[in-house]
Structure formats: structure tokens, C-alpha cells
Design an enzyme around this catalytic site. Structure first.
Site, PDB file in Angstrom:
ATOM      1  N   LYS A   1      42.037 -37.431   3.484  1.00 17.10           N
ATOM      2  CA  LYS A   1      42.189 -36.091   3.472  1.00 17.10           C
ATOM      3  C   LYS A   1      42.646 -35.501   4.820  1.00 17.10           C
ATOM      4  CE  LYS A   1      39.853 -32.029   1.747  1.00 17.10           C
ATOM      5  NZ  LYS A   1      38.454 -31.321   1.127  1.00 17.10           N
TER       6      LYS A   1
ATOM      7  N   SER B   1      39.084 -28.525  -3.050  1.00 19.95           N
ATOM      8  CA  SER B   1      40.072 -28.461  -1.890  1.00 19.95           C
ATOM      9  C   SER B   1      40.752 -29.856  -1.621  1.00 19.95           C
ATOM     10  CB  SER B   1      39.400 -27.780  -0.557  1.00 19.95           C
ATOM     11  OG  SER B   1      38.319 -29.103  -0.317  1.00 19.95           O
TER      12      SER B   1
ATOM     13  N   SER C   1      34.569 -29.886  -4.272  1.00 24.41           N
ATOM     14  CA  SER C   1      36.298 -29.987  -3.939  1.00 24.41           C
ATOM     15  C   SER C   1      36.646 -31.463  -4.028  1.00 24.41           C
ATOM     16  CB  SER C   1      36.253 -29.944  -2.172  1.00 24.41           C
ATOM     17  OG  SER C   1      36.292 -28.501  -2.050  1.00 24.41           O
TER      18      SER C   1
END
Lengths: 95, 492
Positions: free
Chosen positions: B83, B158, B182
Site C-alpha cells: 500500500k 482504504s 481498511s
């Protein structure tokens, strides 16, 4: 609870955010909506409940008192917007 | 079909075995994924940065070291993604924000260091909601991500880019982060497996902070076994994160085959009440019955304060974010505005220009909640209710071994559908946030498809530091079912 435009201006100043005048109404509305959501909490009886700052009961771990940091100044300043002679530059603060 | 055409269908162990038995090289595995990224990323937007050149350099080096017998571990030769909030040395690390649009990290996050040392090959950095604030990946300054199961839908957030990456097999594993759901919510929307370990299990060093008492890193992959292999490498003590726990790291793969006979599964009645989509409920019920048929005991439990979790979260997380994000000041790194007239102007315009609306909303809510006169009414109150939520879980775990329920109330929603209504977006996370506030480990694994054809994930919550048991349960489920191996036809 609704928040006023004046309060939003004050909070934005504290948070160092330059909200343009034309965005103020929209921000005031969305912040008020969030505060309304959060206001459910005020009805909860929390008498005697100890606040929980952290998920785990733990104590601060101490490390050996030895130097662990090495000098990375050049490397870190390579990503800075403006530096000179190893110093970070900002607009003049004292006239 | 040539070898290279099927590498993306392999598990981490399959790739490891392939490169160690000489069936294919690390370079071939790396190229196979890079080719898929080149072919499919333009339509999905799952990566912000593809590290093609460094990946190839790493692949040559790792091929050599494997041949010499220097690298043998489970991750040696395995490609992976991160990420884009994990600092990676010499690589653009944007946090999906204009604030860091040009930030080349001078160092590696702890987990990036671990995967590098284990011989993994970094393919690139995944798209995400800006500073991990969002549940749809639509707050990214680098554009929305499409859900591979239906490109008109969001992948969740997210860690949406990571979930889409795994669903479309553009990497066999990626690391996400989970503050309020997330990892678990996008895993549910994209038919993948993801685990958010107990708070403190993995070092947060070099992981760009959003809400420090909640943030935790975790693996996202096709299967529980792949997550277990990854967790073996990244979990454990690191002196650079003072909240990282000094507890032994078990071999998470050693207990994957344990029996589920007599396992007590708690179903929180609040997670099956009004608000849960009926077609999602059907899929959850079917999976629960499968566990029951394998000897698990199903019990109802209650989390009476769970409806307060979203309000608590929207005080605690913004409060911590307003403090964490004060470091972005236009002085040491990140965006700086043009021609500041004085220092205040430099701060205020740099921050206004650098952050997107959702981030600014949360900074302002947090600043307000912490400001003089409001602290007791908001922050202190939220911390007290947070304890009530934790106590609910403690009571439930007296009667059951694990808790199961939906990860999300619905399947993936449409891109643009909730974008202008932050509150409806926040309520998406009502089942994942309570777990985060308690600091408990939570995971999502695929359990089938709803009537609308979109994936549904099961949320599994364990007691503190019981990741091994959770991975065992999900792995066993994945031995009876093949949902986790299913890939959208276009990306098969």
C-alpha cells in the site's frame, strides 16, 4: 450539534488550513453533519468509566541508553522544499 | 499454455516451490506479474507506482542468491506489492495525496525492510484512499480504483488498490493497513483474504500514521495460508515502534490444519439486525451452517454498545489524525505553496493545497474535538465509550472462542454513489470499527456471492493475539470451499 461558520474559521486557523471564503459554507455543513453523528455519545452514561487511551495495557518499553541514530541530514534534506547550508528555509519570521 | 501464463494462478508456496525447483526463475515470475500489471492496471488503477526497473534488478539478484543457496525462506523469490503508505527507500511514497506527490522516501518501513530481506520482489505501490481516510478508494488524489468483479463498483477502502490487485492477480500478496476496517471491508468487496492482526503485533515504523492507537498493518492475499506465511515474516518486536509488543511470534502455518471440532463461534446479534442487506445475510447464514456441519458450536452473543462505535471512531480517529498530520507543514518535506508571504501563509496554503477534502474535514473535526472547552465533551467521552465497547468483547469472549459476522452490510456499491455523503460512507464500517476500537484482531475471508453477483466476505474476530487460531479457521474453510480461488473471468 451545529457548528457556525465563525467556529469553522477558528478551527481552520488552529489546524493551519486556509479555507477559501467560497468553501466555508460547504465545510460548515459537512462538519455539522459529522458532529451530529458524534452527538449520540452525549446520551451515554459513562459515570465512573475510565477513559481508554490505548487498546492494550502496556508500559513504555525502555531501550539501552546508547546512541542509535546516525546522521541522515543530507539524505533527509534531499526531499525538503528549500534548504541552504544544512538548514531548512522558511519566510522571514523576525523583521 | 506456457508456464508464464499460469504463474499468477499460484499460491505463495507455489511460486516459492517453482523458483526453488527451477521450474521458472524469479525473473520469469516477476515478468509475469509486471506484464499483467501493464495489461490490466490502466483499467483498474490499482497501482500508483510500478517499480518495474528495481523489480527486475531485485529479481536478478534474488535468482543468484537462490541458486547459491543463500535464500531459502518462504518469501524468497516471491513478488509482492505495498500500500502506498509504507515508506520504501528510493521509491515514490505518496499516501495517495498531493501533499506527498513527489515524496521519494529516504528509508524503508519496518515491514518493507523485512520483506526485502526475506527475498521478496517489490512490484509497486498500491492506490488507496488519501492518508487511508475513506471506504471506497475515491478520496485518492490519483483517481478511483475499479472493482475487478464489476468495474462500475468501488473496491472498498482504504486499501482498495491492494484488494483490486489481489482480486485481479496483479500480485500474489500485498500489505494493507486497517484503522477502522481498511483491510477487511475491501477484502469483502473483492473476494480476497485479509487479516488485521492485534494492535501491537506488527511494527508501525515507516507506516505513515493516520490514527496511532488504531492503525495496524496486515497481509492481503488469495488465501489464509498466504496470509499466514506473510505474517510469519512481518510480525514481531521492533524497537522503533514503542507500541509494538514483545511477544513470541508463532509459526502461523504450523496450526493451519487444526480441527474445528467443538469450536465455539459467537454471532453478535447486533451484526444481524436491521441494516444488514438480506442477500448478504443469506450468504453469511450458509457459511455459518458449513462451520456447524464441521462440528462448530454456534452461540448468540451481544455487543450492546457496538452501535456507538462509529460515533466514537469519528472523534478518536480525527483527533489522532489532526495531531499526526500536523507534521505536514511545507517545511521539511511534502508540498509547499508558491510564494508564501509569511510563515503562517506558508503553513496554511501548503496544507490547504496539499490535502484533499476528506482529510481536511477530519483534521478540522479532530482539532475541534481537542480544542479548549470541547475536550471533555468529545475526546474524553469517546475514550470512555471506547472502553465500554472493549468490555462488550471481553464479556463475549468468556463464552466463545471467536466471533463471526458480516464484514460489511452490503456488497460493493457504485463508484460515485456515496462520494458526496460522508456520513453514509462512514456507516459502511459499522461492523469493522468496534473491533478496531477494542484493538482485537479481525479478518475477512471469501464465502461466496450475493444475488447481485458480487462477493461477500465473512468477518472473523479473535481474542487478543489469537491470529493463529483465526488463520486456522479460515484455512479450514478454504479446504472445503473454492470461493477464494475464484477470479473474475476477465482476469483469470
Amino acid at each position: 450539534m451545529a457548528i457556525s461558520e465563525d467556529e469553522v474559521k477558528k478551527v481552520a486557523r488552529l489546524a493551519r488550513l486556509a479555507v477559501p471564503e467560497e468553501r466555508l459554507a460547504a465545510y460548515t455543513q459537512s462538519l455539522s453533519n459529522i458532529l451530529n453523528l458524534v452527538d449520540q455519545l452525549s446520551a451515554v452514561d459513562t459515570t465512573g468509566v475510565e477513559p481508554m487511551a490505548h487498546p492494550l495495557d502496556m508500559v513504555q518499553r525502555l531501550r539501552e541508553d546508547v546512541v542509535t541514530e546516525t546522521d541522515h541530514r543530507a539524505q533527509y534534506q534531499a526531499v525538503a522544499p528549500e534548504v541552504e547550508k544544512g538548514l531548512y528555509l522558511v519566510p522571514k519570521v523576525i523583521e | 499454455m506456457s508456464q508464464a501464463d499460469s504463474i499468477h494462478t499460484l499460491s505463495l508456496k507455489g511460486i516459492h516451490d517453482g523458483v526453488h525447483t527451477g521450474k521458472f526463475s524469479v525473473m520469469e515470475a516477476t515478468d509475469a506479474y509486471l506484464d499483467r500489471i501493464e495489461r490490466f492496471n490502466p483499467e483498474l488503477n490499482a497501482y500508483i507506482t510500478v517499480t518495474r526497473d528495481t523489480a527486475k534488478t531485485q529479481a536478478v539478484d534474488i535468482d543468484n542468491r537462490i541458486r547459491k543457496g543463500e535464500l531459502t525462506g518462504a518469501m524468497a523469490g516471491v513478488p509482492y506489492a505495498l500500500k502506498d503508505l509504507f515508506c520504501s527507500e528510493g521509491v515514490l511514497t505518496t499516501c495517495a495525496s498531493n501533499m506527498l506527490a513527489n515524496f521519494i522516501s529516504p528509508y524503508d518501513a519496518h515491514v518493507a525492510e523485512k520483506l526485502k530481506a526475506a527475498g521478496g520482489v517489490l512490484l509497486g505501490k498500491n492506490n488507496m484512499d488519501e492518508f487511508a481516510m475513506g471506504s471506497s478508494n475515491e478520496t485518492s488524489a490519483f483517481g478511483s480504483v475499479c472493482n475487478p468483479w464489476d468495474v462500475s463498483k468501488v473496491p472498498g477502502g482504504s486499501s482498495g488498490g491492494g484488494a483490486a490487485t489481489i482480486a485481479a492477480r496483479l500480485a500474489p500478496m500485498t500489505l494493507g493497513t486497517d484503522t477502522g476496517g481498511s483491510i477487511r471491508q475491501p477484502a469483502s468487496f473483492c473476494n480476497i483474504t485479509g487479516i488485521k492482526p492485534t494492535y501491537g503485533r506488527i511494527s508501525r515504523y515507516g507506516m505513515i500514521a493516520f490514527a496511532s492507537s488504531l492503525d495496524q498493518c496486515g497481509p492481503m492475499a488469495a488465501s489464509a495460508e498466504d496470509c499466514a506465511l506473510t505474517l510469519n515474516i512481518i510480525a514481531g518486536l521492533d524497537g522503533r515502534d514503542s507500541t509494538c509488543m514483545d511477544l513470541p511470534v508463532p509459526d502461523y502455518t504450523a496450526t493451519l490444519n487444526g480441527s474445528l471440532e467443538g469450536l465455539r463461534i459467537g454471532l453478535p446479534k447486533e451484526f444481524f439486525a436491521e441494516g444488514l442487506d438480506a442477500q448478504v445475510a443469506d450468504v453469511i447464514d450458509r457459511a455459518i451452517k458449513q462451520f456447524q456441519a464441521k462440528g462448530a458450536i454456534i452461540k448468540e452473543v451481544t455487543l450492546p454498545n457496538s452501535h456507538l462505535a462509529v460515533p466514537v471512531y469519528y472523534v478518536v480517529a480525527p483527533a489522532e489524525c489532526s495531531s499526526n498530520l500536523s507534521r505536514f507543514d511545507g517545511v521539511r518535506f511534502g508540498h509547499r505553496c508558491e510564494n508564501p508571504k509569511d510563515l503562517m501563509d506558508l503553513y496554511e496554503r501548503s496544507r490547504w493545497e496539499g490535502f484533499g477534502d476528506e482529510v481536511k474535514r477530519r483534521i478540522m473535526i479532530g482539532t475541534y474535538a481537542l480544542s479548549a472547552g470541547y475536550y471533555d465533551a468529545y475526546y474524553l467521552k469517546a475514550q470512555q465509550v471506547r472502553r465500554l465497547i472493549k468490555q462488550d468483547f471481553e464479556a463475549a469472549f468468556k463464552d466463545v472462542d471467536v466471533i463471526m459476522g458480516p464484514s460489511c452490510p452490503t456488497t460493493a456499491f457504485g463508484i460515485g454513489e456515496k462520494k458526496d455523503d460522508p456520513i453514509s460512507m462512514y456507516l459502511e464500517d459499522l461492523y469493522t470499527i468496534p473491533v478496531s476500537l477494542a484493538g482485537l484482531p479481525g479478518m475477512t475471508f471469501p464465502i461466496g456471492f450475493a444475488a447481485d453477483g458480487l462477493p461477500v466476505g465473512m468477518q472473523l474476530v479473535g481474542n487478543y493475539f489469537e491470529e493463529a487460531r483465526m488463520l486456522n479457521i479460515a484455512h479450514q474453510y478454504q479446504q472445503w470451499t473454492d470461493w477464494h480461488t475464484q477470479v473474475p473471468a476477465r482476469f483469470a
